[in-house]
Design a protein around this motif. Structure first.
Motif, PDB file in Angstrom:
ATOM      1  N   ALA A 183     -30.419  47.448  19.093  1.00 40.72           N
ATOM      2  CA  ALA A 183     -31.023  48.677  19.621  1.00 40.72           C
ATOM      3  C   ALA A 183     -30.200  49.171  20.807  1.00 40.72           C
ATOM      4  O   ALA A 183     -30.620  49.096  21.965  1.00 40.72           O
ATOM      5  CB  ALA A 183     -32.472  48.424  20.020  1.00 40.72           C
ATOM      6  N   ASP A 184     -28.992  49.678  20.497  1.00 37.45           N
ATOM      7  CA  ASP A 184     -28.159  50.238  21.552  1.00 37.45           C
ATOM      8  C   ASP A 184     -28.521  51.707  21.757  1.00 37.45           C
ATOM      9  O   ASP A 184     -29.494  52.208  21.186  1.00 37.45           O
ATOM     10  CB  ASP A 184     -26.681  50.044  21.228  1.00 37.45           C
ATOM     11  N   ALA A 185     -27.739  52.411  22.575  1.00 34.35           N
ATOM     12  CA  ALA A 185     -28.082  53.798  22.885  1.00 34.35           C
ATOM     13  C   ALA A 185     -28.026  54.679  21.644  1.00 34.35           C
ATOM     14  O   ALA A 185     -28.825  55.622  21.507  1.00 34.35           O
ATOM     15  CB  ALA A 185     -27.150  54.331  23.965  1.00 34.35           C
ATOM     16  N   ILE A 216     -33.358  63.082  26.007  1.00 36.70           N
ATOM     17  CA  ILE A 216     -33.612  61.642  25.976  1.00 36.70           C
ATOM     18  C   ILE A 216     -33.245  61.065  27.333  1.00 36.70           C
ATOM     19  O   ILE A 216     -32.140  61.308  27.836  1.00 36.70           O
ATOM     20  CB  ILE A 216     -32.760  60.955  24.890  1.00 36.70           C
ATOM     21  N   HIS A 217     -34.160  60.317  27.929  1.00 34.29           N
ATOM     22  CA  HIS A 217     -33.884  59.566  29.156  1.00 34.29           C
ATOM     23  C   HIS A 217     -33.839  58.083  28.791  1.00 34.29           C
ATOM     24  O   HIS A 217     -34.845  57.514  28.359  1.00 34.29           O
ATOM     25  CB  HIS A 217     -34.967  59.832  30.206  1.00 34.29           C
ATOM     26  N   PHE A 218     -32.680  57.488  28.948  1.00 35.34           N
ATOM     27  CA  PHE A 218     -32.515  56.064  28.677  1.00 35.34           C
ATOM     28  C   PHE A 218     -32.926  55.305  29.945  1.00 35.34           C
ATOM     29  O   PHE A 218     -32.334  55.479  31.006  1.00 35.34           O
ATOM     30  CB  PHE A 218     -31.062  55.764  28.322  1.00 35.34           C
ATOM     31  N   ARG A 219     -33.961  54.438  29.839  1.00 33.02           N
ATOM     32  CA  ARG A 219     -34.567  53.838  31.020  1.00 33.02           C
ATOM     33  C   ARG A 219     -34.073  52.439  31.333  1.00 33.02           C
ATOM     34  O   ARG A 219     -34.537  51.812  32.277  1.00 33.02           O
ATOM     35  CB  ARG A 219     -36.096  53.845  30.878  1.00 33.02           C
ATOM     36  N   THR A 220     -33.133  51.940  30.542  1.00 35.49           N
ATOM     37  CA  THR A 220     -32.521  50.647  30.819  1.00 35.49           C
ATOM     38  C   THR A 220     -31.175  50.598  30.117  1.00 35.49           C
ATOM     39  O   THR A 220     -30.891  51.441  29.247  1.00 35.49           O
ATOM     40  CB  THR A 220     -33.411  49.480  30.335  1.00 35.49           C
ATOM     41  N   ALA A 262     -36.690  54.038  26.433  1.00 40.28           N
ATOM     42  CA  ALA A 262     -36.346  55.454  26.517  1.00 40.28           C
ATOM     43  C   ALA A 262     -37.599  56.308  26.489  1.00 40.28           C
ATOM     44  O   ALA A 262     -38.646  55.901  25.968  1.00 40.28           O
ATOM     45  CB  ALA A 262     -35.423  55.857  25.365  1.00 40.28           C
ATOM     46  N   GLN A 263     -37.474  57.485  27.074  1.00 40.15           N
ATOM     47  CA  GLN A 263     -38.474  58.535  26.968  1.00 40.15           C
ATOM     48  C   GLN A 263     -37.795  59.774  26.396  1.00 40.15           C
ATOM     49  O   GLN A 263     -36.596  59.986  26.599  1.00 40.15           O
ATOM     50  CB  GLN A 263     -39.065  58.860  28.345  1.00 40.15           C
TER      51      GLN A 263
END
Length: 281
Positions: A183-185, A216-220, A262-263
């Motif tokens: 589950a990468d970006a 998309i906001h990647f949160r980690t 992600a959000q």
């Protein structure tokens, strides 16, 4: 980039042709009835932008895409990338997908190292995170089944069910690629648009729902440590308002341990099937 071994890897491959330009082939294996899936296109654009940044320390943090028109599946496209600014910690990149001299998709992204923080907090994940499924379900090829439906394995959790005429626009559940990969970006970008649109839970018959824009906001940092390639994510998508032919959809994607990955938020159209398609799906 890593050796391509999965469907998503192969179908988001890009080739450098110089001066920040990348060549790609738009696969027909990720199509909905009205064109390529928006999440697949997001993953493809993101791959070109990551290649342009060329710095593993600068992870994707934000990606916004505007879908001008559906790219033509089965044909080539060029993706023009520009490093608008590369600071000490954060790079801002724009990208434009072009086919036959026509712009198809425009994107802007932020790629950055980790920053120090003065506060760490988060909303708890939904309680459903505690009960992952024993197995996920995939569809078999059949007449009328779009190619995109074969690309993901699912176990529904949220909402009243598609075309059920329910009282809320809520969908989602456990999700992973049918051809497992970390589950990468790229995978998470696809996941943000991989489920049926949330208004389908309120409808009784399908309707076109092409995406106008997706953020998309990647949160980690991704891929998230501790997840095996075949581990699913928990995805939840909801819409509060549909008016004038437009609806918004908010999404959240969690790792099995409850970490927010992600959000997302998108604006999309919702109109009768006879209407012309003004944007990509």
């Amino acid at each position: 980039m890593a050796t391509t071994t999965t469907e998503l890897d192969r179908d988001t491959a890009v080739i450098a042709v110089g001066d920040g330009v990348w060549q790609a082939t738009i696969s027909d294996q990720w199509a909905v009835p009205r064109g390529p899936n928006g999440g697949y296109i997001a993953a493809l654009m993101l791959r070109a932008m990551l290649c342009a940044v060329d710095d593993e320390a600068r992870a994707p943090r934000s990606l916004t895409l505007h879908y001008l028109r559906p790219p033509v599946p089965g044909t080539d496209a060029t993706i023009h990338t520009t490093i608008e600014r590369a600071g000490r910690t954060l790079s801002t990149v724009t990208a434009r997908m072009v086919q036959d001299d026509r712009p198809m998709v425009i994107a802007i992204g932020a790629f950055a190292n980790d920053f120090p923080t003065v506060a760490d907090y988060s909303t708890p994940p939904p309680p459903e995170i505690a009960t992952p499924p024993k197995e996920l379900h995939t569809l078999e090829p059949a007449p009328g089944v779009p190619p995109i439906a074969l690309r993901a394995a699912l176990s529904p959790v949220f909402g009243p069910g598609p075309m059920s005429g329910g009282d809320e626009a809520l969908v989602g559940g456990w999700l992973r690629l049918a051809d497992p990969r970390p589950a990468d970006a790229l995978a998470v970008a696809f996941y943000t648009d991989a489920w049926l649109p949330s208004p389908f839970a309120r409808l009784t018959t399908p309707a076109p729902a092409p995406t106008v824009d997706l953020t998309i906001h990647f949160r980690t940092r991704l891929p998230y440590a501790g997840m095996a390639p075949d581990d699913p994510v928990l995805a939840r998508f909801s819409s509060s308002t549909s008016a004038g032919g437009f609806f918004e959809e908010d999404g959240a994607i969690w790792a099995p341990d409850g970490t927010l990955l992600a959000q997302s938020r998108q604006l999309a159209l919702l109109f009768p099937g006879a209407a012309p398609p003004p944007a990509s799906s």
